[in-house]
Design a protein around this motif. Sequence first.
Motif, PDB file in Angstrom:
ATOM      1  N   THR A   1       0.849  -1.183   0.000  1.00 22.77           N
ATOM      2  CA  THR A   1       0.000   0.000   0.000  1.00 22.77           C
ATOM      3  C   THR A   1       0.889   1.239   0.000  1.00 22.77           C
ATOM      4  O   THR A   1       1.765   1.386   0.872  1.00 22.77           O
ATOM      5  CB  THR A   1      -0.931   0.020   1.219  1.00 22.77           C
ATOM      6  OG1 THR A   1      -1.724  -1.170   1.224  1.00 22.77           O
ATOM      7  CG2 THR A   1      -1.849   1.232   1.193  1.00 22.77           C
ATOM      8  N   ILE A   2       0.660   2.091  -0.991  1.00 23.39           N
ATOM      9  CA  ILE A   2       1.462   3.303  -1.120  1.00 23.39           C
ATOM     10  C   ILE A   2       0.560   4.500  -1.377  1.00 23.39           C
ATOM     11  O   ILE A   2      -0.641   4.361  -1.635  1.00 23.39           O
ATOM     12  CB  ILE A   2       2.476   3.190  -2.277  1.00 23.39           C
ATOM     13  CG1 ILE A   2       1.744   3.113  -3.626  1.00 23.39           C
ATOM     14  CG2 ILE A   2       3.407   2.023  -2.085  1.00 23.39           C
ATOM     15  CD1 ILE A   2       2.655   3.305  -4.813  1.00 23.39           C
ATOM     16  N   GLU A   3       1.176   5.648  -1.307  1.00 19.44           N
ATOM     17  CA  GLU A   3       0.510   6.885  -1.722  1.00 19.44           C
ATOM     18  C   GLU A   3       1.152   7.326  -3.013  1.00 19.44           C
ATOM     19  O   GLU A   3       2.367   7.484  -3.090  1.00 19.44           O
ATOM     20  CB  GLU A   3       0.682   7.943  -0.627  1.00 19.44           C
ATOM     21  CG  GLU A   3      -0.144   9.197  -0.831  1.00 19.44           C
ATOM     22  CD  GLU A   3       0.009  10.165   0.332  1.00 19.44           C
ATOM     23  OE1 GLU A   3       0.744  11.162   0.149  1.00 19.44           O
ATOM     24  OE2 GLU A   3      -0.559   9.902   1.403  1.00 19.44           O
ATOM     25  N   ASP A   4       0.337   7.493  -4.060  1.00 21.54           N
ATOM     26  CA  ASP A   4       0.825   7.857  -5.398  1.00 21.54           C
ATOM     27  C   ASP A   4       0.259   9.225  -5.761  1.00 21.54           C
ATOM     28  O   ASP A   4      -0.940   9.341  -6.034  1.00 21.54           O
ATOM     29  CB  ASP A   4       0.376   6.784  -6.395  1.00 21.54           C
ATOM     30  CG  ASP A   4       0.725   7.134  -7.844  1.00 21.54           C
ATOM     31  OD1 ASP A   4       1.366   8.183  -8.057  1.00 21.54           O
ATOM     32  OD2 ASP A   4       0.360   6.359  -8.740  1.00 21.54           O
ATOM     33  N   HIS A   5       1.125  10.256  -5.682  1.00 22.46           N
ATOM     34  CA  HIS A   5       0.678  11.626  -5.944  1.00 22.46           C
ATOM     35  C   HIS A   5      -0.519  11.984  -5.059  1.00 22.46           C
ATOM     36  O   HIS A   5      -1.466  12.642  -5.489  1.00 22.46           O
ATOM     37  CB  HIS A   5       0.313  11.821  -7.415  1.00 22.46           C
ATOM     38  CG  HIS A   5       1.494  11.786  -8.335  1.00 22.46           C
ATOM     39  ND1 HIS A   5       2.047  10.610  -8.756  1.00 22.46           N
ATOM     40  CD2 HIS A   5       2.221  12.788  -8.911  1.00 22.46           C
ATOM     41  CE1 HIS A   5       3.071  10.874  -9.567  1.00 22.46           C
ATOM     42  NE2 HIS A   5       3.197  12.187  -9.672  1.00 22.46           N
ATOM     43  N   GLY A   6      -0.505  11.507  -3.823  1.00 23.84           N
ATOM     44  CA  GLY A   6      -1.568  11.830  -2.872  1.00 23.84           C
ATOM     45  C   GLY A   6      -2.704  10.833  -2.850  1.00 23.84           C
ATOM     46  O   GLY A   6      -3.547  10.883  -1.955  1.00 23.84           O
TER      47      GLY A   6
END
Length: 561
Positions: free
Chosen positions: A462-467
């Motif tokens: 799980t990541i944050e990609d450009h918010g």
Amino acid sequence: MNYKKYKKFETVKLKDRTWPDHEIEKAPIWCSVDLRDGNQALITPMDIDEKVEMFQLLVQLGFKEIEVGFPSSSQIEYDFLRLLIEKNLIPDDVTVQVLTQAREHLIKRTFESLKGLKKAIVHIYNSTSILQRDVVFHKSKEEIKKIAVDGTQLVKELSKDFDGEVILEYSPESFTGTEVDYAMEVCEAVLDTWEASPERKVIINLPSTVEMDTPNVYADQIEWMCRHFKDRNRVIVSVHPHNDRGCGVAATELALLAGADRVEGTLFGNGERTGNVDIVTLALNMFTHGIDPKLELGQMNQIKDVYEKCTKMDVPPRQPYAGELVFTAFSGSHQDAINKGMYAYHQRGEGIWEVPYLPIDPADLNRQYEPIVRINSQSGKGGVAYVMDTVFGYHLPKALQGDFAKAIQNISEIEGEVSPERIYDTFKKEYIDLEYPYKFIKQRLIDISDESDEYERRAEVTIEDHGEVKTLIGYGNGPIDAVKNAFNSTDDFLYTDLMDYSEHALTAGSNSKAAAYVQLRPQGEELCEYGVGVHLNITTATIKAMISAMNRIYKNIKKEG
């Protein structure tokens, strides 16, 4: 510059010298003259408290003979010796030495200062050099010799009524400017007057009061004297080198090869004019050849602190072994060699010390490893890697070393020397703390070896990609392979190849964090970027390193675009 106004002093011709074939195999008898020669050279001489502190340091270092001053010359020197005696500050295994000119009233005053001592070296001297005979004293050879003999006779007579043991030391002052045959004549007269014997030796001190020639000439003079004593066994041959030509250490070492038994000198070479010979350097030179120097110099910073406090003199930064910068390399090639040498030394399990550019292990002097490599614009990747390894525990891969060194060099060209803390902060900013456009949130690895014939792991990252929060899923035959495939499973990311991977624990113990290094290359691109991740969990550290590398790729592609 009228060089013709100077002439060379004609000294001994010793064609059959033997000293070049000798080796120093043991430490000499050391005699510290810090409290006399060193003290009289100070702009502000030591007070009694400082003298006591210096004396106690010298005892702590292991000096067994210490010249405590010239008690007949001033009240403070007289009072200092009395204090040592009356306060019982002189250990039983330490012999104090006192200096006096070979003059009747000074010798008598000297003996007054010695009352209560069990043992003392009484050091008398008079100048024998051609120049001083002609210019200062206007006396003949016989008259000069008579001064030495009369002084010796008086010391002998006063010794009979002295409760303790008196050892005689005699110095033909300005020995290097004296004809050796005449110096021998005077010394033999002193020995005969004293009735010296192998059981009642006399210290014959042959001072380089003014260093007048190259060290090999001094060695020839010492060997000539050692050969020509009527009975060498009744003499302790001592040297007292000065440093007028900057060769004091070399001259002393060659004098030891030539037969000298004893050395008078000072800590760090403090003394009049250019100073006395530096006993610290001499002793540690022996130490680096595997010889016990018989002095305890393992707390170098403490020694420097006491010395500087008592003398109000600074130890120069390039002073051998003791200076602030003597274990410091700024040059890139030197740093790289030291880095590799230190690694090899530890890989061998230590043992014999062999590290390029470092003749002694700083740890033996209780000097720290951190300052060995300091970073400025002259430094290279080896130096930066050394700092990251020894100070912060990061073992940078070779390709990352070069990449990171460029960033540090850019800083150093603007700011000058770059501190380890500044290097580390830059490393974190460039490789660890990058969180845009991608930021790690969490991960989950599932063993699916029982469910799939093709893959062993399922990765949910799980990541944050450009918010925007996203969960990526990938499969692989190991954690890293599964995570890489998770990132490559969507068109939202550049498809990347894993070019390099390594990891290690940053510290020992169950709570140690792991550092992971990942190098990625977008397919179809020449650009390769490293990322670094740090976490208690090695898989999490690896994922964070991948994300860091992706952020660096994104930043550089955007910059190029």
